[in-house]
Design a protein around this motif. Sequence first.
Motif, short mmCIF file in Angstrom:
data_model
loop_
_atom_site.label_atom_id
_atom_site.label_comp_id
_atom_site.label_asym_id
_atom_site.label_seq_id
_atom_site.Cartn_x
_atom_site.Cartn_y
_atom_site.Cartn_z
N LEU A 93 0.87 -1.17 0.00
CA LEU A 93 0.00 0.00 0.00
C LEU A 93 0.91 1.22 0.00
O LEU A 93 1.76 1.36 0.89
CB LEU A 93 -0.91 -0.01 1.22
CG LEU A 93 -1.92 -1.17 1.29
CD1 LEU A 93 -2.58 -1.22 2.66
CD2 LEU A 93 -2.96 -1.05 0.19
N VAL A 94 0.75 2.10 -0.96
CA VAL A 94 1.76 3.13 -1.17
C VAL A 94 1.58 4.35 -0.28
O VAL A 94 2.53 5.12 -0.08
CB VAL A 94 1.79 3.58 -2.64
CG1 VAL A 94 2.16 2.42 -3.55
CG2 VAL A 94 0.45 4.19 -3.07
N ALA A 95 0.39 4.55 0.28
CA ALA A 95 0.17 5.78 1.05
C ALA A 95 -0.98 5.62 2.03
O ALA A 95 -1.89 4.81 1.83
CB ALA A 95 -0.12 6.95 0.11
N ASN A 96 -0.91 6.41 3.10
CA ASN A 96 -2.02 6.58 4.03
C ASN A 96 -2.24 8.08 4.18
O ASN A 96 -1.34 8.80 4.61
CB ASN A 96 -1.71 5.96 5.39
CG ASN A 96 -2.92 5.92 6.31
OD1 ASN A 96 -4.02 6.33 5.95
ND2 ASN A 96 -2.73 5.42 7.52
N GLN A 97 -3.40 8.56 3.76
CA GLN A 97 -3.70 9.98 3.84
C GLN A 97 -4.38 10.27 5.18
O GLN A 97 -5.51 9.85 5.41
CB GLN A 97 -4.59 10.40 2.67
CG GLN A 97 -4.80 11.90 2.57
CD GLN A 97 -5.58 12.29 1.32
OE1 GLN A 97 -6.61 12.96 1.42
NE2 GLN A 97 -5.10 11.88 0.15
N LYS A 117 7.75 4.64 8.40
CA LYS A 117 9.19 4.79 8.22
C LYS A 117 9.84 3.47 7.80
O LYS A 117 10.71 3.44 6.93
CB LYS A 117 9.85 5.31 9.51
CG LYS A 117 9.57 6.77 9.78
CD LYS A 117 10.55 7.37 10.77
CE LYS A 117 10.31 6.90 12.18
NZ LYS A 117 11.20 7.60 13.15
N SER A 118 9.43 2.39 8.41
CA SER A 118 10.07 1.09 8.14
C SER A 118 9.66 0.49 6.80
O SER A 118 10.40 -0.28 6.20
CB SER A 118 9.77 0.10 9.27
OG SER A 118 8.39 -0.18 9.34
N THR A 119 8.47 0.84 6.31
CA THR A 119 7.98 0.28 5.04
C THR A 119 8.05 1.28 3.89
O THR A 119 7.79 0.91 2.74
CB THR A 119 6.52 -0.18 5.17
OG1 THR A 119 5.69 0.96 5.47
CG2 THR A 119 6.37 -1.23 6.27
N ASN A 120 8.41 2.52 4.20
CA ASN A 120 8.44 3.62 3.22
C ASN A 120 7.05 3.93 2.67
O ASN A 120 6.90 4.42 1.55
CB ASN A 120 9.41 3.35 2.07
CG ASN A 120 10.02 4.64 1.54
OD1 ASN A 120 10.13 5.63 2.24
ND2 ASN A 120 10.42 4.63 0.28
N MET A 121 6.03 3.64 3.46
CA MET A 121 4.68 4.05 3.10
C MET A 121 4.57 5.57 3.23
O MET A 121 4.95 6.15 4.26
CB MET A 121 3.67 3.38 4.04
CG MET A 121 2.22 3.67 3.70
SD MET A 121 1.11 2.89 4.91
CE MET A 121 -0.31 2.57 3.87
N VAL A 122 4.07 6.22 2.20
CA VAL A 122 3.99 7.67 2.21
C VAL A 122 2.87 8.15 3.14
O VAL A 122 1.76 7.61 3.12
CB VAL A 122 3.73 8.22 0.79
CG1 VAL A 122 3.50 9.73 0.81
CG2 VAL A 122 4.90 7.88 -0.13
N ILE A 123 3.18 9.15 3.95
CA ILE A 123 2.16 9.84 4.72
C ILE A 123 1.72 11.05 3.89
O ILE A 123 2.51 11.93 3.59
CB ILE A 123 2.69 10.32 6.08
CG1 ILE A 123 3.03 9.12 6.97
CG2 ILE A 123 1.67 11.22 6.76
CD1 ILE A 123 3.70 9.50 8.28
N GLN A 124 0.46 11.04 3.48
CA GLN A 124 -0.11 12.20 2.80
C GLN A 124 -0.85 13.01 3.86
O GLN A 124 -1.88 12.57 4.37
CB GLN A 124 -1.05 11.78 1.68
CG GLN A 124 -0.35 11.04 0.55
CD GLN A 124 -1.29 10.69 -0.59
OE1 GLN A 124 -2.50 10.95 -0.51
NE2 GLN A 124 -0.76 10.12 -1.64
N ALA A 125 -0.31 14.15 4.20
CA ALA A 125 -0.82 14.94 5.32
C ALA A 125 -1.93 15.90 4.87
O ALA A 125 -1.65 16.91 4.22
CB ALA A 125 0.31 15.71 5.98
#
Length: 315
Positions: free
Chosen positions: A172-176, A212-220
Amino acid sequence: MSVTKDIILGCMGFGGGWNQNPISNEDEKKAQAAIEAALEVGMKRFDHADIYTLGKAEEVFGRVLKSKREMRENMIIQTKAGIILNKGPNGSSIYNNSKDYLINQVYMSLKRLQIEYIDTFLIHRPDPLMNGEEIAETFHYLKEQGFVRNFGVSNMSLSQVQYIQQYWKDPLVANQIQLSLGHSTLLDTGVNVNTKNMDYESGVQGLFEYCKSTNMVIQAWGSLDQGRFLRSIEHDQSEQEKLTASLIQELAEKYNTGSSTIALAWLLVLPVSIHPIIGTINPSRIRECYKALSIQLTREEWYQLWILARGVSLP
């Protein structure tokens, strides 16, 4: 594993108001000006949702793309689905992350946006009735058909992310999620471990470290707190807001930039792949915000801003 930093143009304000009024020529001109300003400074990411201005945000974006097809190759377009407006009691929303519903919403988004594929599709909200296997089947179908290239989530806890990820083969590439100077729960849970300050489970415990550990992007989202700390000092502001706004103005003068840039630069210091979302359609504001990528606040400045915005000292 290298982290990525970027700014996303949120398109929730495109297309006029949240009503049934048709898209006007002025709405289209404003959307085109915002898109062109973003592309001019190097901003390639655009965030949508099927519900934004009741579908008009995607539709007006699509009209601009139709008139300037060459823009598409320089864009990373994402959209979200899973919220159904005004279907619950007293006009409340309900959620639907079922396969048939999400696939249908992707079809409709593609039609409104007038594009052949969506770069990233996010599930907008966690649905208590969602099934991990069904979501994986949904993603598989959309990718196999060439409708979506990447998948992520929005407003989800660590356990919810892990639940979906155990069924879906690709990362999963991101969590917004909401994250800003004025809403730093994601960081607060880390420093409040084993203290009386942690009097409730926020749902994001461990999410920052997971990203941080999976490089999943945080979309703020909500990255500028609706201008809460960016206004000139006013009488109705709390002492906390006044002190924070004052320091932001001081740093803006130091770095020869605007207040919005400093608030975004604060987020970009975080040692994680993070893409703050801005919601303005004002071309000059878009250009100003993008400058945050070139500002590097010191550790001391970062902590000063955070502690003042929190309103309480660290443990």
